[in-house]
Design a protein around this motif. Structure first.
Motif, short mmCIF file in Angstrom:
data_model
loop_
_atom_site.label_atom_id
_atom_site.label_comp_id
_atom_site.label_asym_id
_atom_site.label_seq_id
_atom_site.Cartn_x
_atom_site.Cartn_y
_atom_site.Cartn_z
N PRO A 141 51.39 49.42 37.79
CA PRO A 141 50.05 49.04 37.56
C PRO A 141 49.67 47.91 36.64
N ALA A 142 50.52 47.74 35.41
CA ALA A 142 50.40 46.46 34.55
C ALA A 142 50.83 45.29 35.20
N GLY A 143 51.84 45.39 35.68
CA GLY A 143 52.30 44.34 36.71
C GLY A 143 51.28 43.91 37.82
N GLU A 144 50.69 44.80 38.36
CA GLU A 144 49.64 44.63 39.58
C GLU A 144 48.29 44.10 38.89
N ALA A 145 48.02 44.43 37.59
CA ALA A 145 46.91 43.78 36.99
C ALA A 145 47.14 42.49 36.49
N VAL A 146 48.37 42.02 36.25
CA VAL A 146 48.65 40.66 35.90
C VAL A 146 48.45 39.82 37.05
N ARG A 147 48.92 40.07 38.27
CA ARG A 147 48.90 39.38 39.55
C ARG A 147 47.57 39.31 40.14
N ALA A 148 46.68 40.66 39.75
CA ALA A 148 45.37 40.63 40.39
C ALA A 148 44.63 39.46 39.66
N LEU A 149 44.67 39.61 38.15
CA LEU A 149 43.95 38.36 37.24
C LEU A 149 44.53 37.04 37.70
N ALA A 150 45.44 37.02 37.96
CA ALA A 150 45.98 35.51 38.42
C ALA A 150 45.24 35.13 39.64
N TRP A 151 45.16 36.13 40.77
CA TRP A 151 44.47 35.68 41.94
C TRP A 151 42.69 35.69 41.70
N MET A 152 42.23 36.34 40.81
CA MET A 152 41.08 36.21 40.65
C MET A 152 40.45 35.26 40.03
N GLY A 153 41.40 34.69 39.16
CA GLY A 153 41.20 33.37 38.42
C GLY A 153 40.39 33.40 37.12
N GLN A 154 40.64 32.44 36.31
CA GLN A 154 39.82 32.29 34.97
C GLN A 154 38.28 32.51 35.11
N ALA A 155 37.68 31.96 36.07
CA ALA A 155 36.34 32.14 36.43
C ALA A 155 35.74 33.68 36.05
N HIS A 156 36.47 34.71 36.82
CA HIS A 156 36.42 35.99 37.04
C HIS A 156 37.14 36.89 35.92
N VAL A 157 37.82 36.22 34.97
CA VAL A 157 38.93 37.10 34.40
C VAL A 157 38.13 38.31 33.30
N ASN A 158 36.79 37.88 32.58
CA ASN A 158 36.11 38.83 31.78
C ASN A 158 35.86 40.20 32.72
N LYS A 159 35.15 39.93 33.84
CA LYS A 159 34.32 40.92 34.45
C LYS A 159 35.81 41.75 35.01
N SER A 160 36.72 41.12 35.41
CA SER A 160 37.97 41.98 36.16
C SER A 160 38.39 42.86 34.99
N LEU A 161 38.70 42.16 33.73
CA LEU A 161 39.44 42.99 32.85
C LEU A 161 38.58 44.03 32.09
N GLY A 162 37.26 44.11 32.38
CA GLY A 162 36.44 45.28 31.92
C GLY A 162 36.75 46.09 32.92
N ALA A 163 36.78 46.08 34.19
CA ALA A 163 36.95 46.86 35.44
C ALA A 163 38.47 47.70 35.14
N LEU A 164 39.40 46.55 34.87
CA LEU A 164 40.80 47.02 34.79
C LEU A 164 41.12 47.97 33.43
N HIS A 165 40.35 47.79 32.53
CA HIS A 165 40.40 48.41 31.22
C HIS A 165 39.87 49.87 31.45
N ARG A 166 38.73 49.97 32.22
CA ARG A 166 38.63 51.44 32.70
C ARG A 166 39.50 52.15 33.74
N ARG A 167 39.97 51.18 34.53
CA ARG A 167 40.84 51.87 35.60
C ARG A 167 42.21 52.30 35.15
N LEU A 168 42.98 51.24 34.21
CA LEU A 168 44.28 51.57 33.74
C LEU A 168 44.39 52.69 33.11
N SER A 169 45.43 53.44 32.71
CA SER A 169 45.76 54.38 31.92
C SER A 169 45.93 53.71 30.48
#
Length: 198
Positions: A141-169
């Motif tokens: 999951p952590a590796g998936e998160a890194v690749r997802a963030l890279a694909w989403m891009g810098q413009a969406h990183v904060n919103k994406s991280l909020g969702a990931l923080h809730r989703r990841l163990s």
């Protein structure tokens, strides 16, 4: 006595879905020219699929007919045989983690090796060389998160991280935060800020 094509066909059928065969594996049964010819005939008749140069897989037979092996299984077998790290593309990771509803239409994977294409009947699987930081945390999951963030891009990183923080163990989030030194600055900074929000 079993013929050379029959020996290859029987061996192919004994393998798990997506496992590769190479003409080199059969050099004990005849000359290279005879083996290449047998593989060529088996590919023409549909008993084998030529995935790439010197790489073949058996189609999968079911009561609905024959189909190509699943791209994931072929890629997993390829990674085992080549010794490369091969993981899902950021678009797939973002979809799997619920960051996007977009479903990728093409089969793309990232690899520590060189870029290449694998032909699976009508579909093509693309394996792209990726930088080490995208592969460092593997397929968890952590590796998936890194690749997802890279694909989403810098413009969406904060919103994406909020969702990931809730989703990841908690353990996976800790793995992600502890890998910041290896990540691009913009991603490392955003992960640090999200951790402080806690």
């Amino acid at each position: 006595m079993t013929t050379l094509p029959e020996s290859i066909r029987l061996h192919a059928r004994s393998l798990a879905e997506g496992c590769f065969l190479s003409p080199k594996e059969f050099l004990h049964l005849g000359s290279r020219a005879a083996i290449d010819q047998a593989f060529s005939r088996l590919a023409k008749s549909g008993d084998l699929l030529r995935v790439a140069r010197g790489m073949y897989v058996a189609p999968v037979s079911s009561r609905f007919g024959t189909r190509s092996p699943s791209p994931e299984k072929v890629v997993r077998a390829f990674a085992e045989k080549s010794g490369e790290i091969v993981v899902s593309h950021g678009a797939n990771s973002a979809n799997a983690l619920g960051l996007t509803q977009q479903v990728p239409t093409r089969e793309i994977f990232l690899s520590s090796g060189r870029s290449r294409k694998l032909n699976l009947g009508r579909s093509v699987v693309t394996i792209k060389h990726a930088p080490q930081w995208m592969l460092a945390l593997g397929s968890g999951p952590a590796g998936e998160a890194v690749r997802a963030l890279a694909w989403m891009g810098q413009a969406h990183v904060n919103k994406s991280l909020g969702a990931l923080h809730r989703r990841l163990s908690e353990a996976d989030w800790d793995t992600l935060t502890s890998s910041r030194a290896a990540l691009p600055s913009w991603m490392a900074k955003a992960i640090g800020q999200e951790s402080l929000r806690g």
